[in-house]
Design a protein around this motif. Structure first.
Motif, PDB file in Angstrom:
ATOM      1  N   GLU A 126       1.509  18.890  62.406  1.00 54.85           N
ATOM      2  CA  GLU A 126       1.165  18.828  61.198  1.00 54.85           C
ATOM      3  C   GLU A 126      -0.514  19.085  61.173  1.00 54.85           C
ATOM      4  O   GLU A 126      -0.934  19.023  62.336  1.00 54.85           O
ATOM      5  N   LYS A 162       3.351  17.398  53.994  1.00 54.52           N
ATOM      6  CA  LYS A 162       4.106  17.752  54.876  1.00 54.52           C
ATOM      7  C   LYS A 162       5.518  18.939  54.415  1.00 54.52           C
ATOM      8  O   LYS A 162       5.995  19.357  55.295  1.00 54.52           O
ATOM      9  N   TYR A 197       3.352  21.892  54.305  1.00 56.09           N
ATOM     10  CA  TYR A 197       3.184  22.423  55.899  1.00 56.09           C
ATOM     11  C   TYR A 197       4.195  23.433  56.108  1.00 56.09           C
ATOM     12  O   TYR A 197       3.887  24.487  56.563  1.00 56.09           O
ATOM     13  N   LYS A 200      10.066  12.505  57.577  1.00 59.21           N
ATOM     14  CA  LYS A 200       8.691  11.886  56.979  1.00 59.21           C
ATOM     15  C   LYS A 200       8.292  12.190  55.758  1.00 59.21           C
ATOM     16  O   LYS A 200       8.839  12.979  54.980  1.00 59.21           O
TER      17      LYS A 200
END
Lengths: 481, 313
Positions: free
Chosen positions: A166, A327, A330, A374
């Motif tokens: 991350e 995320k 990402y 997540k």
């Protein structure tokens, strides 16, 4: 008695120091040879010396427990983690490439949104982003850089491949511990530093200062730079004070600053109000300016965003930089690197499944026992599901959460995480580690030599966060050629 | 130096001084109560008046006997000037300015607070109170000595010195005030009692011994007031504290207004006609003096702790 290095067995994990039982990797040979020459007792004594040094230096971190905040001594394992300089060069180039692309992305999102118009990045993801701050549209921070300080978490899988897990683009912390770990390790193993060529890390505060100075809106020899902290009760207060002190700048709280009628920022000093040029802020976007974000914020400064938009003060990181610290976003970084830089990513992403995609979501829901799920916008390891270690009830709870708001979740396979020799109750045992290097970007880019290695001290555990029982290690970049 | 930090250092010193003064005052009071016949007009209640905390006391307590007053003055956290509150506030101020205060300074302040919390944690007055209070006085003095000996005498130190001195002057004026109002009622034994009461006033300020060395007569009200207000050498006299403040102000930037306020105070003290005021006039005079201390504090606040927007440099 000698520590049992021949019996050290990382099993089928990739080990950072040992290539096969009894054999050290090239860059670690000197270190391992030296450690082998120490008895258990000598090693334990050094560990105690390190703990004493940490207590004396007052290196602490804060944990919250039952409403009270407690200063704990920083946990450091004395056995360093080593990278070969040749490998590190490649990683550093990859980080530079990555942060450059991320900054292009953030600047594009708040301005032309070319990447959305060109259908490389879906508009839907942007709409669901909590950290995309619409009010900042059209802002143009200097050099087009929004994320000036970035901490990217790197992990290594079984086969030795290094992945980016991350990118922390909001207020990443840990760099002070990187610097302090080195000074403790130097005290404990001075002879090693004489014998090996280990890249220094203590120039970070000076590099940070130079980067911040390069953002100053006034061309001055001595720009006024401050570190803005939420205060002593923040878990990273030690680091805020550390960085301010090492840079020789003031450590301010929101109430120390005020925005004048001229839309400039001033700090209240005994000499009167002094204009501030650059603010290294360690408080979250939400709390920065009650005029624009949370009205109930007492940590921020009224009018700060107005002053920033007018270019009268620089904020590092720029507000809104968190749009790329998501995320789900990402997963698009490899595309960003291609789109903005026309390059192939040097460091790959961990393969990820997006729950907002129907096919991928079904895959995630069917494999919850194998995956790590997540939430898009949490940090510090909170709100995660580690499938293989979770109970059936927890998995069921997450299945419901995912179905309810698919945009807010993504999943990744559970990586093995590499191990490295760690002193556990006087024995050398393999423990899982990750690495957080820090990248500074302003006029130029700077990457720390190594970074903060975090280690999961419990046997078999993959959780490295210090708030959840993790420790840390000094990280060495050693010449291998 | 940040205004907030300067302000915290200033208040650290004020609170430490207040804790010390209050602890000493209580010790002297308890002793003097033992010496005086009842009905002389000295009462526990006066401790509340001296510390100026009537507003916190009245709504919370029905009677002002020894037990209630001691509880309120030493252990009550609802009283911002109680010894425990002062030490807690001092600790909080040091805790948030730890980078400026020598590490040992923080450790001593922290330990002192923990000591007081242990002794005053419940509302029960601890046994051997005299010893506990002496211990607090001594430790406060230790901290002052430690700062004087280990902290650079730069801006931060000057703010501590100003805070301590102003707090000291304030306490001296309050004790003199109560002494003067207590003594007015005339009676047969007036002379003997007067002697004893002014002796207690002096002892409340650790001034008895120094007074004796300086004034070679039997203890009289006007002489005592003269000594406590105007003696240039005694460190708790108002003249001396003002001189100290003046020195400290001298090395700070933008000091014009606070300096003027001190000069005004110094003039007022030196011009005062003690014999003429003695009696009813003294109380009024002390009130005015206290108003000027507040004024000086205000000047300090506006000069350094809350600079205005039009004062950009």
């Amino acid at each position: 008695m000698r520590a049992d290095w021949n019996g050290y067995d990382p099993e089928d994990n990739f080990d950072e120091l040992i290539s096969s039982p009894g054999n050290a990797r090239v860059a670690s040979r000197g270190l391992v040879k030296y450690l082998r020459s120490l008895s258990d007792e000598q090693l334990s004594r050094r560990q105690r010396a390190a703990e004493m040094a940490i207590a004396e230096m007052g290196v602490t971190f804060t944990v919250y427990s039952e409403g009270e905040n407690i200063d704990r001594s920083w946990p450091l394992d004395i056995i360093p983690r080593v990278f070969a300089a040749s490998e590190w060069q490649r990683i550093a180039a990859g980080l530079d490439q990555r942060v450059t692309a991320l900054n292009h992305f953030i600047d594009d999102i708040y301005n032309d949104q070319r990447i959305v118009k060109d259908k490389v990045f879906p508009r839907g993801v942007l709409k669901g982003s909590k950290n995309h701050l619409d009010v900042l549209t059209g802002a143009k921070p200097r050099y087009g850089v929004w994320a000036h300080i970035c901490g990217s978490d790197l992990v290594r899988d079984k086969d030795g491949t290094v992945y980016v897990l991350e990118d922390n683009l909001r207020v990443p912390s840990g760099v002070s511990y990187m610097v302090e770990n080195r000074s403790v390790t130097k005290r404990v193993f001075p002879e090693l530093f004489r014998r090996h060529q280990i890249s220094p890390v203590d120039d970070y505060p000076a590099q940070l200062f130079d980067m911040l100075a390069s953002l100053s809106p006034r061309p001055l020899d001595y720009p006024e730079i401050v570190v803005l902290t939420p205060g002593i009760y923040n878990s990273a207060y030690f680091e805020h004070a550390f960085l301010a002190q090492r840079m020789g700048t003031e450590l301010v709280e929101g109430s120390d600053l005020t925005v004048g009628k001229d839309d400039c920022v001033y700090m209240r000093t005994i000499h009167g109000l002094q204009r501030v040029d650059v603010i290294y802020r360690r408080i979250n976007d939400d709390f920065l300016d009650p005029d624009v974000f949370r009205e109930d914020s007492t940590l921020g400064v009224r009018g700060l965003i107005r002053a920033w938009r007018k270019g009268n003060v620089a904020l590092a990181n720029a507000p809104g930089a968190g749009v790329a610290d998501d995320k789900v976003v990402y997963t698009y970084v490899p595309e960003m690197i291609k789109y903005y830089l026309d390059q192939d990513p040097i460091i790959p992403n961990v393969p990820s499944y997006l729950c907002m995609d129907k096919v991928q979501r079904e895959h995630v829901l069917e494999n919850l026992d194998k995956l790590v799920v997540k939430p898009a916008n949490e940090s510090g390891g909170y709100g995660m599901l580690v499938g293989p270690h979770a109970s059936a009830a927890e998995r069921k709870k997450f299945a419901t959460l995912i179905r309810k708001s698919p945009r807010n979740y993504m999943a990744q396979p559970t990586l093995a995480l590499s191990t490295t020799p760690t002193l556990c109750h006087g024995m050398i045992e393999p423990r899982h580690v990750d690495l957080r290097p820090f990248i500074l970007q302003g006029e130029r880019t700077y990457i720390t030599a190594g970074g903060l290695t975090r280690v999961a001290l419990r046997k078999g555990s993959l959780v490295v966060n210090s708030s959840q029982g993790g420790g840390s290690k000094d990280t060495w970049i050693v010449e291998d050629q | 130096m940040l205004s907030r930090v300067a302000e915290r250092i200033y208040w650290m010193a004020r609170y430490l001084e207040r804790a010390e003064n209050t602890a000493r005052l209580v010790n002297v009071y308890r002793e003097s109560m033992l010496d005086l016949p009842s009905g002389v007009g000295i009462e526990w209640r006066q401790l509340i008046e001296i510390t100026g905390t009537e507003d916190y006391f009245e709504p919370r307590y029905r009677t002002s006997g020894e037990r209630n007053v001691l509880k309120f003055v030493l252990t009550d956290r609802a009283n911002p000037s109680s010894v425990i509150s002062c030490l807690e506030a001092a600790r909080e101020n040091v805790r948030t300015t730890r980078d400026l205060v020598p590490t040992e300074g923080w450790e001593h302040v922290n330990e002192l607070y923990l000591f007081a919390r242990k002794k005053f944690g419940s509302s029960k007055i601890p046994p051997r109170l005299h010893e506990v209070l002496s211990q607090i006085v001594m430790r406060c003095q230790q901290i002052i000595g430690l700062l004087a000996g280990t902290m650079s005498h730069g801006d931060a130190y000057q703010f501590a010195r100003i805070g301590r001195s102003l707090e000291r002057a304030d306490m001296t004026s309050r004790i003199v005030d109560v002494g003067s109002t207590t003594l007015i009622a005339p009676g047969e034994e007036l002379e003997r009692l007067e002697n004893r009461l002014w002796m207690n006033v002096l002892r409340s300020l650790s001034a008895y011994q120094m007074y004796r060395q300086h004034v070679r007569r039997r203890i009289r009200g006007p002489d005592t007031v003269e000594f406590l207000l105007r003696d240039q050498q005694f460190p708790r006299s108002i003249a001396h504290t003002m001189q100290t403040i003046r020195q400290s102000l001298g090395s700070l930037p933008r000091n014009e207004t606070p300096l003027r306020a001190v000069a005004r105070l110094q003039r007022r003290v030196s011009k005062m006609d003690i014999d003429a005021l003695f009696g009813n006039g003294l109380h009024l005079y002390m009130d005015e003096l206290q108003a000027e201390f507040t004024e000086l504090d205000q000047q300090i606040v506006s000069a350094w702790f809350s600079p205005r927007l039009d004062e950009a440099v």
